[in-house]
Every structure is written in structure tokens, then in C-alpha cells.
Motif scaffolding. Structure first.
Motif, PDB file in Angstrom:
ATOM      1  N   ARG A   1       0.827  -1.218   0.000  1.00 53.17           N
ATOM      2  CA  ARG A   1       0.000   0.000   0.000  1.00 53.17           C
ATOM      3  C   ARG A   1       0.861   1.269   0.000  1.00 53.17           C
TER       4      ARG A   1
ATOM      5  N   GLY B   1      -4.027   2.577   4.846  1.00 47.81           N
ATOM      6  CA  GLY B   1      -4.740   2.465   3.574  1.00 47.81           C
ATOM      7  C   GLY B   1      -5.480   1.172   3.376  1.00 47.81           C
TER       8      GLY B   1
ATOM      9  N   PRO C   1      -1.967   5.212  -2.983  1.00 47.95           N
ATOM     10  CA  PRO C   1      -3.413   4.979  -2.889  1.00 47.95           C
ATOM     11  C   PRO C   1      -3.910   4.256  -4.139  1.00 47.95           C
TER      12      PRO C   1
ATOM     13  N   GLU D   1      -9.012   1.849   2.054  1.00 48.26           N
ATOM     14  CA  GLU D   1      -9.061   2.216   0.639  1.00 48.26           C
ATOM     15  C   GLU D   1      -8.853   1.005  -0.266  1.00 48.26           C
TER      16      GLU D   1
END
Length: 750
Positions: A415, A494, A418, A497
Motif C-alpha cells: 500500500r 490504507g 493509494p 481504501e
């Protein structure tokens, strides 16, 4: 082909005539008929045996007569040999005559040899010019072919005779003669090479309109063949006869001839030219086997031309059509095996499989005998191409998917950046798009085979690959969430996400799989529609399962952050109000979810989030210590109001109301007095079932009910439930998931 009928038994034969009781009257007539037929057959058999015996007697007579004639000839030959053994006995001056005759022959032979040697240089000049002229244009009229052959034949005969006569000469003389004939030998070699080139280009000569050259070539081969046979016979006679008798025949000196074997050379040259032609065609397209197979129409054109124009030029005993067909087939078999072994690409194997079927059909249309196509191309194992083809597809899918997942998992776990945003502004990955590009490519290849079994098998393997990828994602998501819970300070940020991106990608993949199913179903028969549909639907379910796992992980992340707050539900801090903190935390997460999550997934996520909140809230209530009344009821009412308002911003009010109905019903029981609590319970129980353990815990946890009052209320409720036969609803509700602790555990929490 049907098997020939077996012999008919006597019972079967009689059965054809005696099929009813009335037919018994005909037995006498039927017997007479059979006796006449038997007499006729016996007569024919006797006549046949008599004719065979007469023919055998005649043959034996001729054989005996022939044996007597052979013996008579043998006796005469012995007599002649005896008479020739010593002619000096019969002729007194035989020795003188013999020596004079020998001297005369030697003079004549020497004079002839010298003249021929002197004239040979000029002849060779002419021959070299003519041969060079014809050789420059192999596919030409060859006007000097027969002339060159005739003169070379004469010179070669002269050379053979001269060298044979020089066997008793000194080595120096023999070497001198050999040097004289060196130039002739070179011309003969050059002519042999020219003959070979003509043989290699027979088909081209015919196409160019020079069939007469082919006829000349075969005439030369015929002449040389007869000379070879004569030479072989003389050599055999020389070995079989006595040396002295053999030397008396001048023709026996023919053993000095070098055998030409032109017929064999021509046939070998034809074979070589065919193999070279096929091999050159393959090398021109070696990197593109599909193009090579598609260009082989020239082969069928050659076969047609051979049958129409080449065959009439050859004597029938050459069987030239069979030779051409067999050699073309063998040459093709060599190349086809190379293509099959290479296994460069699945499309090549599939094209080869289709071409083999086309080849058989074309040969059948050209009326080519199957015997000329033995052994079959690829030894008749063309079905192994399909196995190799499917294996290659599987290998490619496994290889590509493995490499793809290495990259995707590395990005998901590290990660560093993004996730990418797609055209709709949603998080996503390229994994699903790339995978289905590969899948569609292989599916298209399988579709081109025109075989439903192959397509179904490839789809099955595709399902295996997809399921494998899904299993990997399931493990990766679990492992990353576990790290997030156990060691949050050591993991990269993240995860939220990337879970959103993965969930979106799974929905895309499910859509791709559904589109693939819609495309394939019309292409196959009903027999294969079921397996293909089952496999792809299974893959679609797998994608949806991973998407759900991602959404559950997103919810688990939310409640992991709310762990401290939810532990305080119905605990002393709860009375001061902690719901605002819970709602704001969910609102922060939902802001990201709403921005970057697929709309269909977002709806499911909101529903699951509501269920997760309700379950957390109800579990806390089911296991709460003593509730301070009426403050607890007021706090529940405020909590419900605040959370209800929050979820109404995420989902239609009607949906939120239906889900929060359980809290309203529980709140009614919490607020009800002991006299009317049963009514509130009954409204709750008709929807969710009795849930007596939960209700009993709730009643006993109210601080405004003493132990006796709580027991009376529960006895009344239990009695009513038993009398009415009230049971759980057919479809379980959220109350089925509520975990009610036992009384001792609840006591410890008070």
C-alpha cells in the motif's frame, strides 16, 4: 460397414417355407425341388473336377516335355564345350592362325583407340558447350539432352573398353590413360548432376510446357537401365562360367562399365525435391505456423497437375503418382510433427487440428487412395493436439494469473500508493480487467475449435483459476485485517481504501463473468450449456463472496475503532451519553465509503452496517448489568433517535424504520409497567419469536422491578407462550443472532 451375413442353417431355410400348418402339404413338392437342385449342383461339381483333372494332366505333360528339352540343350552345350576345348587337335595350323588373328585385332584396336583419343578433345568441347547451355536454363526445352547423352555414352563405352584392355599394361600406361579420361569423367559427373536437377524439376518442367524434356529424361533412364542390366548379367555369367570360356566372349568385357542407376536416381531426386519444397515453404513461415498451414493450397494444385500432366509422361511401372503422393504426405508429416512438438501457441495447435481435418477432406475429394496416406499425419493422434491445446491454455492461464496475483497482492499488502481511480471516480484495481482480457483471449481460442467439449473444459479450468484467485484474496484480506487488529502500529495504512478498491474490482469481475456467460451460452448445445453456466455462475458467486468479505472487513474496521465505546454500552459511562461518538465515527468512515465504493455495494454495506450496529447494541443490552430506570429507558430512546437520524442519511427512511422496529419494540418493553409489559412483549414476540432468555434478562435487569415482580412477569409470559404455542418465525430475525449470557455471567457483571 456392416458385417457380412452368416451362413443360413437348414432349420432357418426350412422355416422360410413352413411358416404355417397349411404349408405342411407342400413338403413333398419342396423335397422334389431340393432333389433337383442337388442333382444339378452335383453335375456341375463333377464337370468342374473333370476339367481340373484334364488341365492338371496337360500341365504335367508340358512340364515333362520342358524338362527333356532342357536336358537336351544341356547335353548339346557340353558337347560344344568339349569341341572348343582344344581346337588345335582338329586344326593343325590353329596356333599360327590364332596368333596372326590376334596381331591383326591388336593393330585394328590400337589404331581405333588412337583415333578416338585424338578426336575426344574436340567432342568434349562440343559436349561441354551444349551441357553448359542446357544447364543454364534447367526449366527449359533442353534441346541437346539426347545428343549429349548419346555422345557421352559412346565416349564412356570407349573409355571402359580402353581401360579394360589396359589392365595388363604397366601402371604408368594406365595412369596416362586415366589422365586422358579425367576430362571425360568430369563431363559425365556434370551430366549426372544435370539429370538430377531435371528430375527435381519435373513438375516445373511440365508447368512450363516442357513435357517432352521429361519424356527424354525417362528415355535416357530406360536406355541406361538396360545397359546396367546387361552389365550385371555379364558379370554374373563371368562369375558362373569358367574363366577360359568367359574370355572367349568379347561382350563379357562389359564388366568395366560403371552402373548408372538413373531410374533410382530420378526417383530419389523426385523424393528429395518434394521434401525440400515442403521444408522451404515451412522455413519461410517458420515463425508463423498458421500462415504456413494456410498457404498449403499449392500442394493440392501440385497433386492435380501431377495427375493430369506428369503421370502421362511416365511408364506405368514407375507408379509416379503414388510416389509423389506418398512423399508429399511424408514430408508434410515431418513438418506437422515439428509444429505439434513446438507448442508455441494454443492458436497454432487449434489451427493445426482444423487443418488436419481439412487435409483429409481435400484428399478424399481428390480421390486419393487412403493407402497413399499411410501412416496418417501425426500417426493418427491428432486428438492429442486438443489435449496439448487445452493443457497449453491451462498453463498460460496459471502462469499469467500467478504473475498477476503476485503483483496485485504486493500492491495490496505494501500500500505504497493509494488505489487508482476509475472513470467514475471510484477506487479500483486493474487485476480484474487484465484477468478477463486473458480469459477472453483463451475462451475465444477455444470457441474457434467449434467443439463444445473443449469450450466447456476451458471454462472449467477458467473457473478453477478464478476460484484460486478468490481464495488467495480471501486469505490476504483476513491476514491484513488480523495485522491491523493485533499490530496496528506495524502495518501500512490504507487498508480501508484497498478493501474498497478490491470490492469494486470483484463486482466488475462478476459483471465480466456474467457477460462472458451470456456470450457463450448461444454458442454451444444444451449439453454443454449446463456445465458452462454452472462453472461461470460459481465464479460469479465467488466474486460476490469476496466483495461481501471486503464489506464485512470495512464494517469490522469501523467497530474495531469503536471497541472502547461499545464496551461502555449500558455501563455507567453510557448514561452520560456515548452514542454521539459512535455515530460520528461511523459517519467519518461512511464519508469515504460513499465517495469511493460501488453504489450497489454501498447499499449492501449500509444494510450490513445497520445490522452490525443493531447486533452490537442488542448484545450489550442482553448482557447488561442492572439498568437504572427510568434513566436507562430515556438513554435508549435518545440513542435510537440519534442513530436512526444518522442511518436515514444513508438509506431510505422506510428501510431504516423496518430494521429499527426491533429497538422500538424492546424500548416499549423497557418502558412498560409490570401490568402492561406483557402487551409490549406480545407485539415483540409475534415478529421475533418468544426469545425468553433475552426477555427474562431484560425484565430482571430493570431496577424498578424487584426479584419477585420480575419472576411473576416472566411466569405470566412463559405461561402465555406455552398456551398459545408461540414459536420462532419461519425466517430468523436479528434476534436469532443475539448472544445472551447465562445468569452467572450476568451476575458477575453487576
Amino acid at each position: 460397414m456392416a458385417a457380412p451375413p452368416g451362413p443360413v442353417s437348414a432349420a432357418q431355410a426350412i422355416g422360410e417355407y413352413l411358416q404355417s400348418p397349411d404349408d405342411l402339404v407342400k413338403v413333398s413338392a419342396f423335397r422334389k425341388k431340393l432333389e433337383k437342385e442337388k442333382a444339378s449342383i452335383d453335375t456341375r461339381l463333377k464337370n468342374g473336377v473333370k476339367e481340373q483333372l484334364q488341365a492338371t494332366r496337360l500341365g504335367l505333360k508340358k512340364f515333362l516335355s520342358t524338362r527333356e528339352n532342357v536336358q537336351a540343350i544341356k547335353d548339346e552345350m557340353v558337347t560344344i564345350e568339349k569341341d572348343c576345348e582344344d581346337p588345335s587337335i582338329r586344326v593343325a595350323t590353329f596356333d599360327q592362325i590364332s596368333r596372326v588373328s590376334m596381331v591383326h585385332r591388336n593393330f585394328e584396336s590400337t589404331e581405333e583407340m588412337v583415333n578416338n583419343l585424338l578426336a575426344m578433345a574436340a567432342q568434349l568441347d562440343d559436349l561441354e558447350d551444349m551441357l553448359a547451355s542446357d544447364s543454364r536454363e534447367v526449366i527449359g526445352p533442353a534441346p541437346n539432352l539426347l545428343v549429349i547423352h548419346y555422345q557421352l555414352n559412346q565416349l564412356e563405352r570407349f573409355r571402359n573398353q580402353t581401360m579394360h584392355q589396359a589392365k595388363k599394361a604397366s601402371s604408368a600406361s594406365q595412369n596416362t590413360l586415366a589422365r586422358w579420361f579425367e576430362r571425360l569423367n568430369k563431363v559425365i559427373v556434370a551430366f549426372d548432376q544435370y539429370i538430377t536437377e531435371l528430375a527435381k524439376n519435373i513438375l516445373n518442367l511440365v508447368r512450363a510446357g516442357h513435357s517432352d524434356v521429361v519424356v527424354k529424361l525417362l528415355k535416357i533412364a530406360d536406355v541406361e537401365g538396360k545397359e546396367d542390366e546387361k552389365s550385371l548379367v555379364m558379370r554374373f555369367v563371368k562369375k558362373a562360367a569358367k574363366l577360359d570360356a568367359a574370355l572367349k566372349f568379347k561382350s563379357l568385357q562389359a564388366d568395366a562399365r560403371v552402373l548408372k542407376h538413373y531410374r533410382s536416381k530420378i526417383q530419389k531426386a523426385i523424393t528429395q525435391s518434394i521434401h525440400e519444397k515442403v521444408e522451404e515453404a515451412y522455413k519461410r513461415s517458420e515463425d508463423n505456423a498458421v500462415a504456413f498451414l494456410g498457404s498449403l493450397t499449392w500442394l493440392y494444385q501440385d497433386i492435380i497437375r501431377i495427375e493430369s500432366d506428369v503421370v502421362p509422361c511416365f511408364p506405368s511401372d514407375y507408379e509416379i503418382y503414388s510416389q509423389y503422393l506418398r512423399e508429399y504426405h511424408k514430408a508434410l508429416n515431418i513438418v506437422v510433427k515439428k509444429i505439434a512438438v513446438a507448442k508455441t501457441d494454443a492458436s497454432v495447435l487449434l489451427t493445426l487440428f482444423e487443418w488436419l481435418k481439412e487435409y483429409k477432406a481435400n484428399m478424399k475429394e481428390l480421390n486419393v487412395s487412403p493407402e497413399l496416406l499411410e501412416p496418417p499425419l501425426l500417426d493418427g493422434k491428432e486428438q492429442t493436439l486438443i489435449e496439448d491445446y487445452v493443457h497449453l491454455i491451462i498453463q498460460k492461464l496459471d502462469e499469467w494469473s500467478s504473475n498477476l496475483m503476485k503483483t496485485e497482492i504486493a500492491e495490496f499488502t505494501k500500500r505504497d500508493e493509494p488505489p487508482e481511480l476509475d472513470s467514475d471516480g471510484l477506487y479500483g484495481t486493474q487485476g480484474g480487467v487484465i484477468l478477463f482480457q486473458m480469459v477472453n483471449q483463451q475462451i475465444d481460442l477455444a470457441t474457434e475449435s467449434g467443439q463444445g467439449a473443449i469450450l466447456a473444459r476451458v471454462v472449467g479450468e477458467t473457473n478453477r483459476v478464478m476460484r484460486g484467485i478468490q481464495d488467495q484474496w480471501s486469505k490476504v484480506v483476513d491476514a491484513e485485517f488480523k495485522k491491523q487488529i493485533e499490530k496496528p502500529e506495524e502495518v501500512a495504512g490504507g487498508l480501508v481504501e484497498y478493501c474498497i478498491a478490491l470490492a469494486n474490482d470483484q463486482i466488475k469481475s462478476a459483471d465480466f463473468a456474467e457477460a462472458l456467460l451470456a456470450r457463450l451460452e448461444p454458442l454451444v448445445s444444451q449439453k454443454y450449456q449446463g456445465p458452462i453456466s454452472e462453472r461461470l455462475n460459481d465464479a460469479i458467486d465467488g466474486y460476490l463472496d469476496i466483495a461481501k468479505k471486503c464489506m464485512q472487513t470495512l464494517i469490522d474496521i469501523v467497530f474495531n475503532d469503536l471497541k472502547v465505546a461499545t464496551k461502555n454500552l449500558y455501563q455507567p459511562p453510557w448514561y452520560d451519553g456515548i452514542m454521539k461518538q459512535i455515530v460520528e465515527t461511523m459517519r467519518d468512515y461512511m464519508a469515504d465509503y460513499q465517495s469511493y465504493l460501488n453504489s450497489a455495494l454501498l447499499e449492501l454495506l449500509v444494510e450490513d452496517l445497520m445490522d452490525a450496529f443493531l447486533l452490537t447494541y442488542l448484545n450489550a443490552l442482553a448482557n447488561a448489568p442492572k439498568l437504572r430506570m427510568p434513566a436507562a429507558a430515556e438513554r435508549v430512546k435518545e440513542d435510537v433517535t440519534e442513530v436512526f437520524a444518522f442511518f436515514c442519511t444513508l438509506a431510505p427512511t422506510q428501510d431504516v424504520e423496518s430494521r429499527f422496529q426491533v429497538l422500538e419494540q424492546i424500548l416499549a418493553m423497557l418502558e412498560a409497567s409490570k401490568d402492561i409489559l406483557f402487551l409490549s412483549f406480545w407485539s415483540f414476540a409475534k415478529v421475533h419469536g418468544p426469545n425468553l432468555a433475552f426477555v427474562e434478562g431484560l425484565v430482571k435487569s430493570r431496577s424498578d422491578f424487584d426479584r419477585s415482580t420480575a419472576s411473576d412477569i416472566m411466569d405470566s409470559i412463559k405461561r402465555k407462550v406455552k398456551d398459545e404455542g408461540l414459536t420462532d418465525p419461519p425466517e430468523p430475525t436479528i434476534m436469532k443472532k443475539v448472544n445472551v449470557q447465562n445468569a452467572f455471567t450476568r451476575f458477575l457483571r453487576t
